[in-house]
Design an enzyme around this catalytic site. Structure first.
Site, short mmCIF file in Angstrom:
data_model
loop_
_atom_site.label_atom_id
_atom_site.label_comp_id
_atom_site.label_asym_id
_atom_site.label_seq_id
_atom_site.Cartn_x
_atom_site.Cartn_y
_atom_site.Cartn_z
N ALA A 32 0.87 -1.19 0.00
CA ALA A 32 0.00 0.00 0.00
C ALA A 32 0.90 1.24 0.00
O ALA A 32 0.76 2.13 0.84
CB ALA A 32 -0.97 0.00 1.18
N GLY A 36 5.64 8.35 1.41
CA GLY A 36 6.61 8.07 2.47
C GLY A 36 7.53 6.92 2.07
O GLY A 36 8.76 7.00 2.19
N HIS A 37 6.93 5.84 1.58
CA HIS A 37 7.74 4.71 1.11
C HIS A 37 8.62 5.13 -0.06
O HIS A 37 9.78 4.74 -0.17
CB HIS A 37 6.83 3.56 0.66
CG HIS A 37 5.94 3.00 1.72
ND1 HIS A 37 4.57 3.14 1.71
CD2 HIS A 37 6.22 2.28 2.85
CE1 HIS A 37 4.05 2.53 2.76
NE2 HIS A 37 5.02 2.00 3.47
N GLN A 61 3.26 -10.08 13.06
CA GLN A 61 3.24 -8.83 13.82
C GLN A 61 1.83 -8.30 14.04
O GLN A 61 1.67 -7.20 14.57
CB GLN A 61 4.13 -7.79 13.14
CG GLN A 61 3.62 -7.26 11.82
CD GLN A 61 4.68 -6.41 11.13
OE1 GLN A 61 5.69 -6.92 10.69
NE2 GLN A 61 4.45 -5.11 11.04
N GLY A 149 11.73 4.19 8.15
CA GLY A 149 11.15 5.49 8.44
C GLY A 149 11.13 5.81 9.94
O GLY A 149 10.90 4.92 10.76
N LYS A 151 8.81 7.42 11.12
CA LYS A 151 7.37 7.37 11.43
C LYS A 151 7.10 6.31 12.50
O LYS A 151 6.26 6.50 13.37
CB LYS A 151 6.61 7.06 10.13
CG LYS A 151 5.23 6.52 10.28
CD LYS A 151 4.26 7.61 10.62
CE LYS A 151 2.82 7.21 10.59
NZ LYS A 151 2.48 5.90 11.10
P1 AMP Z 1 4.97 -0.13 6.50
O1 AMP Z 1 4.73 -0.51 5.08
O2 AMP Z 1 3.92 0.74 7.07
O3 AMP Z 1 5.33 -1.31 7.36
O4 AMP Z 1 6.26 0.79 6.50
C1 AMP Z 1 7.43 0.43 5.80
C2 AMP Z 1 8.48 1.45 6.09
O5 AMP Z 1 8.03 2.74 5.64
C3 AMP Z 1 8.80 1.60 7.58
O6 AMP Z 1 10.21 1.76 7.74
C4 AMP Z 1 8.04 2.85 7.96
O7 AMP Z 1 8.60 3.52 9.06
C5 AMP Z 1 8.19 3.66 6.69
N1 AMP Z 1 7.16 4.70 6.60
C6 AMP Z 1 5.82 4.54 6.73
N2 AMP Z 1 5.19 5.72 6.65
C7 AMP Z 1 6.15 6.67 6.49
C8 AMP Z 1 6.15 8.10 6.36
N3 AMP Z 1 5.02 8.79 6.39
N4 AMP Z 1 7.33 8.73 6.21
C9 AMP Z 1 8.50 8.02 6.19
N5 AMP Z 1 8.57 6.67 6.30
C10 AMP Z 1 7.42 6.01 6.45
#
Ligand code: AMP
Length: 282
Positions: A32, A36-37, A61, A149, A151
């Protein structure tokens, strides 16, 4: 960009890169993908010759009653989002590759005491699941850089701490949180919010901003809570101020000059987290 599923194919490709002396950066995600990604991938490409992005919704998780089944999955859209930002490989591992013994039978990496606080207290077992999958993903990709991130600040701290012993030559690169124009941190879970709830979510960056001007650790926490509690559609999970190095809570009377404020709330049934580095008395 190449798409790979089988872990054996990934390992062969990585081996060919190594023979050609290429450096590798790795960006693990659950898909998704949003801006940010994409920023993580851009940073990864600045660091290394080759970038691998994984998309894997890790069952370990998610707790009972969490959103594992409904978590947004759309690999075709993810591939589109990665076009042009510098990814060389989109790796979508199978459950059998990640957990040959089955997810239930997987031996978990335990995160230590910080893993039981904040997100860990709200989501028991969550960080053991995160650490276990990150270790397995990293073992397959064998990157020089792991790009994550800020985040998810507690996750970043726990992963960095685990890899200091488990993969000491790996460099963890932290990327600042990417926000929308209204200040809300980008998150795959924002897709669950209605337009009204999205407005309500703006209270979170407002609380972080207000806390940033509070001047001391105690008043920062009080200020953030007051802002969040003034919004009736927000249900507060926690507000905490932690030391950035140890991730331990800063006591209210602390004379620390900086800390990281962590916020977790629910808006309707959607859980949102955010954080920011705050400075005091400067
Ligand atoms: P996720 O797909 O949500 O597990 O996140 C994958 C990576 O993207 C993790 O390292 C998160 O910290 C990073 N991430 C998610 N949202 C953001 C954001 N808004 N800004 C920067 N990195 C992000």
């Amino acid at each position: 960009m190449q798409s790979i599923t089988a872990v054996g194919d990934l390992r062969s490709l990585v081996e060919s890169w190594r023979l050609a002396d290429r450096t590798i950066a790795f960006v693990p995600t659950m898909g998704a993908l949003h801006a940010g990604h994409q920023e993580l991938v851009r940073v990864a490409k600045e660091r290394a010759d080759r970038v691998v992005v994984s998309v894997y919704v890790n069952p370990l998780q998610f707790g009972d009653g969490e959103d594992f089944d409904t978590y947004p999955r759309n690999v075709a859209e993810d591939a589109k989002a990665l076009a042009g930002v510098g990814a060389d490989v989109l790796w979508t591992p199978t459950e059998a590759d990640m957990y040959p013994e089955g997810p239930e039978g997987a031996e978990r990496i335990t995160p230590g005491p910080i893993g039981d606080l904040w997100e860990g207290a709200e989501r028991p077992g969550h960080f053991a699941g995160v650490l276990t999958v990150v270790k397995r993903l990293v073992d397959a990709v064998t990157p020089d850089y792991l790009v994550m991130g800020q985040k998810d600040a507690q996750q970043l701290w726990l992963v960095t701490t685990m890899l200091e012993t488990q993969a000491p030559s790996l460099d963890v690169v932290a990327v600042p949180t990417v926000r929308d124009d209204d200040g809300v941190a980008l998150s795959s879970r924002n897709a669950y919010l209605s337009a009204d709830q999205r407005q309500v979510a703006q209270t979170i960056p407002r609380a972080l901003d207000a806390a940033g001007t509070a001047g001391s650790p105690a008043s920062a926490v009080e200020t953030a809570k007051r802002v969040l509690q003034s919004e009736p559609l927000i249900s507060l999970d926690y507000v905490a101020l932690v030391d950035e190095d140890s991730f331990e809570e800063l006591p209210p009377g602390s004379l620390a000059r900086s800390g990281r404020m962590l916020i977790a709330v629910r808006v309707g049934s959607t859980r949102l987290i955010d954080n920011a580095r705050l400075t005091f008395g400067q």
